[in-house]
Scaffold this motif. Structure first.
Motif, short mmCIF file in Angstrom:
data_model
loop_
_atom_site.label_atom_id
_atom_site.label_comp_id
_atom_site.label_asym_id
_atom_site.label_seq_id
_atom_site.Cartn_x
_atom_site.Cartn_y
_atom_site.Cartn_z
N ILE A 1 0.87 -1.37 0.20
CA ILE A 1 0.00 -0.06 0.11
C ILE A 1 0.71 1.17 -0.03
CG2 ILE A 1 -1.58 1.30 1.44
CD1 ILE A 1 -2.95 -1.19 2.17
N VAL A 2 1.99 1.42 0.84
CA VAL A 2 2.92 2.49 1.01
C VAL A 2 3.50 2.68 -0.43
CG1 VAL A 2 4.90 3.29 2.06
CG2 VAL A 2 3.14 2.54 3.36
N LEU A 3 4.15 1.58 -0.86
CA LEU A 3 4.83 1.76 -2.15
C LEU A 3 3.88 2.00 -3.48
CD1 LEU A 3 6.81 -1.54 -2.06
CD2 LEU A 3 7.87 0.63 -1.67
N PHE A 4 2.72 1.89 -3.32
CA PHE A 4 1.94 2.23 -4.62
C PHE A 4 0.94 3.01 -3.90
CE2 PHE A 4 3.98 -2.03 -5.63
CZ PHE A 4 4.66 -1.58 -6.75
N PHE A 5 1.06 3.86 -3.06
CA PHE A 5 -0.02 4.45 -2.45
C PHE A 5 -0.61 5.66 -3.57
CE2 PHE A 5 -1.92 8.28 -0.09
CZ PHE A 5 -2.72 7.46 0.80
N LYS A 6 0.03 6.29 -4.53
CA LYS A 6 -0.51 7.11 -5.57
C LYS A 6 -1.33 6.16 -6.30
CE LYS A 6 2.93 10.61 -5.07
NZ LYS A 6 3.90 11.59 -5.60
N GLU A 7 -0.82 5.13 -6.96
CA GLU A 7 -1.48 4.34 -7.73
C GLU A 7 -2.85 3.77 -7.30
OE1 GLU A 7 2.91 4.39 -9.02
OE2 GLU A 7 1.74 3.94 -7.17
N TRP A 8 -2.88 3.36 -6.02
CA TRP A 8 -4.16 2.68 -5.30
C TRP A 8 -5.12 3.94 -5.30
CZ3 TRP A 8 -3.99 -2.08 -5.95
CH2 TRP A 8 -2.97 -2.67 -5.44
N LYS A 9 -4.54 5.18 -4.90
CA LYS A 9 -5.53 6.24 -4.79
C LYS A 9 -6.07 6.67 -6.42
CE LYS A 9 -4.07 10.02 -2.39
NZ LYS A 9 -3.49 11.35 -2.01
N ALA B 1 -4.23 -4.93 -13.67
CA ALA B 1 -3.02 -5.56 -13.18
C ALA B 1 -2.98 -5.05 -11.77
CB ALA B 1 -1.79 -5.23 -13.87
N MET B 2 -3.23 -3.70 -11.30
CA MET B 2 -3.50 -3.29 -9.88
C MET B 2 -4.58 -4.16 -9.34
SD MET B 2 -0.96 -1.12 -9.39
CE MET B 2 -1.77 -0.26 -8.05
N HIS B 3 -5.74 -4.12 -10.15
CA HIS B 3 -6.88 -4.85 -9.56
C HIS B 3 -6.59 -6.32 -9.20
CE1 HIS B 3 -11.14 -6.03 -9.35
NE2 HIS B 3 -10.75 -7.06 -10.03
N TYR B 4 -5.85 -6.99 -9.79
CA TYR B 4 -5.72 -8.47 -9.56
C TYR B 4 -4.60 -8.50 -8.51
CZ TYR B 4 -8.60 -9.97 -13.37
OH TYR B 4 -9.67 -10.08 -13.97
#
Length: 300
Positions: free
Chosen positions: A157-165, A183-186
């Protein structure tokens, strides 16, 4: 640590992991996927046992993650072909869970796999099922696994925080910017599956669903900032774990059930008292001119 301490620590780790993941589930409008995956992992667990004939090991985790991913893929596949998402989730969830129940009834023999255990868990056995760690000594196996899962979930979550947001709030914009939305979804579904199966044996499906959905829903009522929402959701999960344990001791009832009930009480308090969306807060807040005109029928 005391017997009670290990139980509370285990449930708190579940609350933290599920709280962080649950926020993204809520924002993606996929709350029912938590219920679906928490049940369909049963099929993965039973299948892994039927293949290996062993009740513990990495194969259980692999089987559960595969079942979670199959759930996500099937739901997405049906939805992409015109079936409503809620209906897709219901169809996949009930079919895969029912198949897991049938396999338990017909294929596992005398092994310790049963539907009641899957739904309610056996958190009272946690302190007795230990594993030896070099330099540390004997620790409850569930605590070790849940700690590892929490570390992985927090790191991703921390590493890809901007992508998750971005993929949670505006997937169309994320796709236009070149982000791998599917890909992020899976990857996210994999995190949900891992978190679910790590919690599954200890606390059961009911508490997993409660911890994935309710603390995050309560946190959503308090703030619009994603980072603050995640912190609040994790904190609410821990508070529910502690309060639920002492409620269960007081009433001499199911610990997992009481913890799940505590999440509901916490959501009710948030629904009534949160500053922006709380019912009581709205009643006490002075109305703006626009709200006054609207309430009076447009001034007519």
């Amino acid at each position: 640590m005391s017997y009670s301490g290990w139980i509370i620590l285990t449930a708190s780790l579940v609350g933290l992991s599920c709280g962080f993941i649950g926020v993204l589930l809520i924002l993606r409008r996929m709350a029912m996927m938590a219920d679906a995956i928490s049940h369909t992992v049963l099929l993965g667990i039973v299948t892994a046992f039927l293949i290996t004939r062993e009740l513990s090991g990495i194969h259980m985790l692999i089987g559960s993650v595969v079942a979670g991913l199959v759930t996500a893929v099937l739901v997405q596949w049906f939805h992409g072909r015109g079936v409503q998402q809620e209906a897709s989730i219901g169809i996949v969830f009930t079919t895969m869970f029912a198949l897991g129940v049938v396999l338990i009834a017909t294929g596992v023999g005398n092994a310790h796999l049963d539907v009641k255990h899957a739904l309610m868990g056996e958190i009272t056995f946690i302190p007795w099922e230990t594993v030896e760690l070099p330099g540390v000594g004997a620790l409850p196996e569930a605590v070790v696994m849940l700690s590892a899962v929490l570390a992985v979930v927090a790191a991703v979550i921390v590493l890809f925080f901007k992508e998750w947001k971005l993929t949670s709030f505006d997937p169309a914009l994320a796709a236009s910017l070149g982000l791998p939305v599917m890909a992020m979804h899976y990857v996210f579904m994999s995190l949900v599956s891992v978190t679910t199966v790590a919690s599954f044996d200890a606390v059961g499906a009911i508490m997993v669903v409660a911890m994935l959905v309710t603390p995050a829903s309560a946190a959503y009522l308090w703030t619009n900032r994603l980072s603050v929402m995640m912190v609040l959701s994790g904190a609410f999960g821990v508070i529910s774990a502690v309060a639920g344990y002492y409620l269960a001791v007081w009433l001499d009832t199911s610990i997992s059930g009481s913890m799940a009930f505590a999440t509901g009480l916490l959501f009710l308090a948030s629904f009534l008292l949160s500053p922006r969306h709380g019912v009581i807060s709205r009643l006490l807040r002075p109305k703006t001119d626009a709200e006054f005109v609207s309430a009076s029928g447009g001034g007519q």
